[in-house]
Design a protein around this motif. Structure first.
Motif, mmCIF file in Angstrom:
data_model
loop_
_atom_site.group_PDB
_atom_site.id
_atom_site.type_symbol
_atom_site.label_atom_id
_atom_site.label_comp_id
_atom_site.label_asym_id
_atom_site.label_seq_id
_atom_site.Cartn_x
_atom_site.Cartn_y
_atom_site.Cartn_z
ATOM 1 N N ILE A 103 0.392 5.992 -0.150
ATOM 2 C CA ILE A 103 -0.292 6.972 0.105
ATOM 3 C C ILE A 103 0.177 8.250 -0.924
ATOM 4 O O ILE A 103 1.427 8.129 -0.855
ATOM 5 C CB ILE A 103 -0.779 7.004 1.189
ATOM 6 N N GLU A 147 -5.653 8.160 11.069
ATOM 7 C CA GLU A 147 -5.860 8.198 9.344
ATOM 8 C C GLU A 147 -5.316 7.417 8.405
ATOM 9 O O GLU A 147 -6.129 7.221 7.925
ATOM 10 C CB GLU A 147 -6.569 9.935 10.071
ATOM 11 N N VAL A 148 -4.124 8.468 8.436
ATOM 12 C CA VAL A 148 -3.634 7.840 7.077
ATOM 13 C C VAL A 148 -3.385 6.270 7.084
ATOM 14 O O VAL A 148 -3.706 4.844 6.390
ATOM 15 C CB VAL A 148 -2.286 8.425 7.333
ATOM 16 N N LYS A 160 -10.061 -3.623 0.985
ATOM 17 C CA LYS A 160 -11.528 -3.535 -0.412
ATOM 18 C C LYS A 160 -10.305 -4.094 -1.237
ATOM 19 O O LYS A 160 -11.634 -5.300 -2.340
ATOM 20 C CB LYS A 160 -11.415 -1.357 -0.644
ATOM 21 N N GLN A 194 1.358 -0.972 -0.183
ATOM 22 C CA GLN A 194 -0.069 -0.028 0.003
ATOM 23 C C GLN A 194 1.048 1.303 0.400
ATOM 24 O O GLN A 194 1.857 1.715 0.919
ATOM 25 C CB GLN A 194 -0.771 0.008 1.066
ATOM 26 N N GLU A 222 -2.363 13.395 -0.002
ATOM 27 C CA GLU A 222 -3.624 12.530 0.819
ATOM 28 C C GLU A 222 -2.574 12.513 2.465
ATOM 29 O O GLU A 222 -3.571 12.775 2.935
ATOM 30 C CB GLU A 222 -3.096 11.092 0.687
ATOM 31 N N ALA A 260 -4.237 14.645 5.326
ATOM 32 C CA ALA A 260 -4.502 14.186 6.549
ATOM 33 C C ALA A 260 -4.427 13.904 8.171
ATOM 34 O O ALA A 260 -3.649 15.192 7.981
ATOM 35 C CB ALA A 260 -3.584 12.729 6.896
ATOM 36 N N THR A 306 -5.220 3.248 8.463
ATOM 37 C CA THR A 306 -6.995 3.635 8.699
ATOM 38 C C THR A 306 -7.056 3.532 7.435
ATOM 39 O O THR A 306 -8.033 2.760 7.017
ATOM 40 C CB THR A 306 -7.991 4.293 9.512
ATOM 41 N N GLU A 307 -7.026 4.472 6.088
ATOM 42 C CA GLU A 307 -7.314 4.199 5.111
ATOM 43 C C GLU A 307 -6.797 3.771 4.520
ATOM 44 O O GLU A 307 -7.449 2.630 3.777
ATOM 45 C CB GLU A 307 -6.997 5.919 4.244
ATOM 46 N N TYR A 334 -7.987 0.082 4.382
ATOM 47 C CA TYR A 334 -9.697 0.174 4.655
ATOM 48 C C TYR A 334 -8.982 -0.159 2.258
ATOM 49 O O TYR A 334 -9.720 -0.734 1.995
ATOM 50 C CB TYR A 334 -10.384 1.105 4.581
ATOM 51 N N ARG A 335 -8.413 0.463 1.948
ATOM 52 C CA ARG A 335 -7.469 -0.079 0.948
ATOM 53 C C ARG A 335 -6.974 -1.219 0.697
ATOM 54 O O ARG A 335 -7.616 -2.143 -0.337
ATOM 55 C CB ARG A 335 -6.568 1.363 0.220
#
Length: 86
Positions: A40, A53-54, A64, A38, A44, A48, A56-57, A60-61
């Motif tokens: 970012i 928050e980063v 998904k 992953q 982004e 943040a 967690t994002e 989620y990616r």
């Protein structure tokens, strides 16, 4: 007619639940995402409000991508490889 929508609703519910479980699991055991690659963008990252928050994002990616790849048969084998039991 409503019976035709039942499988769609069940699959959608299972996918959403699986994503949430995977996000939680990755929060507890970060090694689950060790091969996720992953990333970012700088944009982004600067937008943040926190490192939480980063992270967690990114979880989620990852979740998904897990759900969108392979379908239920693939999910079962991947979850088993992660240590899930029958």
């Amino acid at each position: 007619m409503a019976v035709e929508w039942l499988p769609v609703m069940i699959v959608t519910t299972v996918e959403a639940y699986l994503m949430d479980v995977l996000v939680c699991a990755a929060g507890i055991d970060p090694t689950l995402m060790k091969r996720s690659e992953q990333s970012i963008s700088y944009s982004e990252l600067t937008k943040a409000s926190s490192l939480y928050e980063v992270r967690t994002e990114l979880r989620y990616r990852w979740s998904k991508n897990f759900v969108d790849t392979g379908g239920p048969q693939c999910w079962v084998s991947r979850l088993t490889a992660m240590g899930a039991r029958a």
